[in-house]
Design an enzyme around this catalytic site. Sequence first.
Site, PDB file in Angstrom:
ATOM      1  N   CYS A   1     -65.044  20.776 -57.540  1.00  0.00           N
ATOM      2  CA  CYS A   1     -65.004  19.670 -58.761  1.00  0.00           C
ATOM      3  C   CYS A   1     -64.350  20.934 -60.081  1.00  0.00           C
ATOM      4  O   CYS A   1     -64.354  22.194 -59.809  1.00  0.00           O
ATOM      5  CB  CYS A   1     -65.716  20.059 -59.358  1.00  0.00           C
ATOM      6  SG  CYS A   1     -66.065  18.691 -61.446  1.00  0.00           S
TER       7      CYS A   1
ATOM      8  N   CYS B   1     -71.191  13.422 -61.242  1.00  0.00           N
ATOM      9  CA  CYS B   1     -70.110  14.448 -62.134  1.00  0.00           C
ATOM     10  C   CYS B   1     -68.947  13.242 -61.708  1.00  0.00           C
ATOM     11  O   CYS B   1     -68.222  12.609 -61.006  1.00  0.00           O
ATOM     12  CB  CYS B   1     -69.318  15.276 -62.557  1.00  0.00           C
ATOM     13  SG  CYS B   1     -68.122  15.459 -62.175  1.00  0.00           S
TER      14      CYS B   1
ATOM     15  N   CYS C   1     -65.751  15.156 -59.927  1.00  0.00           N
ATOM     16  CA  CYS C   1     -65.917  14.805 -58.232  1.00  0.00           C
ATOM     17  C   CYS C   1     -67.105  13.687 -57.381  1.00  0.00           C
ATOM     18  O   CYS C   1     -66.206  14.185 -56.531  1.00  0.00           O
ATOM     19  CB  CYS C   1     -66.209  16.144 -58.923  1.00  0.00           C
ATOM     20  SG  CYS C   1     -67.777  16.708 -58.629  1.00  0.00           S
TER      21      CYS C   1
ATOM     22  N   CYS D   1     -72.493  18.092 -59.226  1.00  0.00           N
ATOM     23  CA  CYS D   1     -70.926  18.779 -59.294  1.00  0.00           C
ATOM     24  C   CYS D   1     -70.315  18.732 -57.395  1.00  0.00           C
ATOM     25  O   CYS D   1     -71.283  20.088 -56.373  1.00  0.00           O
ATOM     26  CB  CYS D   1     -69.691  19.464 -59.989  1.00  0.00           C
ATOM     27  SG  CYS D   1     -69.916  18.508 -61.397  1.00  0.00           S
TER      28      CYS D   1
HETATM   29 ZN   LIG Z   1     -67.571  17.597 -61.305  1.00  0.00          ZN
END
Ligand SMILES: [Zn+2]
Length: 371
Positions: free
Chosen positions: A53, A80, A83, A49
Amino acid sequence: MTAAGKQAQQPEQQSQASCADARWSAVLRRDPDADGEFVYGVKTTGVYCRPSCPSRAARPENVDFFNTAQEAQRAGFRPCKRCRPDQASAGTQQRAKIAALCRMIDAAPQLPTLAELAASAGLSRYHLHRVFKQFTGLTPHQYAKARQARRLRDALDQADTITDAFNDAGYGSSGRFYAESTQVLGMTPGLYRAAGANMQIQFAVGDCSLGAVLVAQSELGICAILLGDDPNALLQDLQQRFSRARLVPGDAAYMQRVALVAGFVDHPASGLDLPLDIRGTAFQQRVWLALRDIPPGQTLSYAELAERIGSPKAVRAVAGACAANALAVAIPCHRVVRSDGGLSGYRWGIERKQALLHSEHESLPEPPAVK
Ligand SMILES: [Zn+2]
């Protein structure tokens, strides 16, 4: 081997290491300013991330930090889906767009329109205005004007002549250069240079028969001879005339030079054998040169002076140039009178003009006797 399965350190050690890392506090704060600086992988999920995030916080013992998304991917982590750490953040993308627009404005000979800038950035005009201001603190127009002023100043400070300056600044014609610098700098290029950019000026105040006399000198020569009663007022006048120069009080040796100038003010016919640094617009310089051709004891009207410089209709401008003279007596603007012979005004007081003309007349040689 998956990243999640990598257990090089004991969980407790790993937790302590993460908590001591400044990047971990950025993750806890979900700091958007840290986006682009690093990403973090979570070993239990195999996902990495960006710091901002919004996902549920990971435990410090499960976190690995990476400088780039590529490094996280090489270590086996997946981006991810919330994000999108593998894509540039919205802020980073906008910043890059605005930076590109700034470079476009810098390189353009003339200010691009808001519509042109918006089309180039792929933003609406309204959005562009807002985002540009958010990143630079200025509207595109203000930014362009500031850059233009910077370019003009640099060119005028560095070039030897005004012609060089407008060529250096990329102006095709002197007309546009004059118009824009007058608008942007608040004064003509000639006056801008006259204000003494990057110049050091020595000065001191002495006494003469007409009161106080301030004498200032640049590297090129005497640049101001100011007359008055109050030395402080003379210094203020000097500061206004050379607003961009560095003023330095003269030393003992310099006082001898001031005495020389004071002697010359008392006896103008004796002449001043010192170099002058005459600063002004081209028109002012023409008027001042013509003034220096008027011999001591003689006078000219403003209309005659205008005639002499080949601008018979510019009587008012000629009077203005006389009033702007910074070199009292050395540029003898006291030798200009009204057409009816009246004294009219004098920058340094009508009594001083009268006294100067009187003493010049007195010191004229007797005309040869006529039989
Ligand atoms: Zn994330």
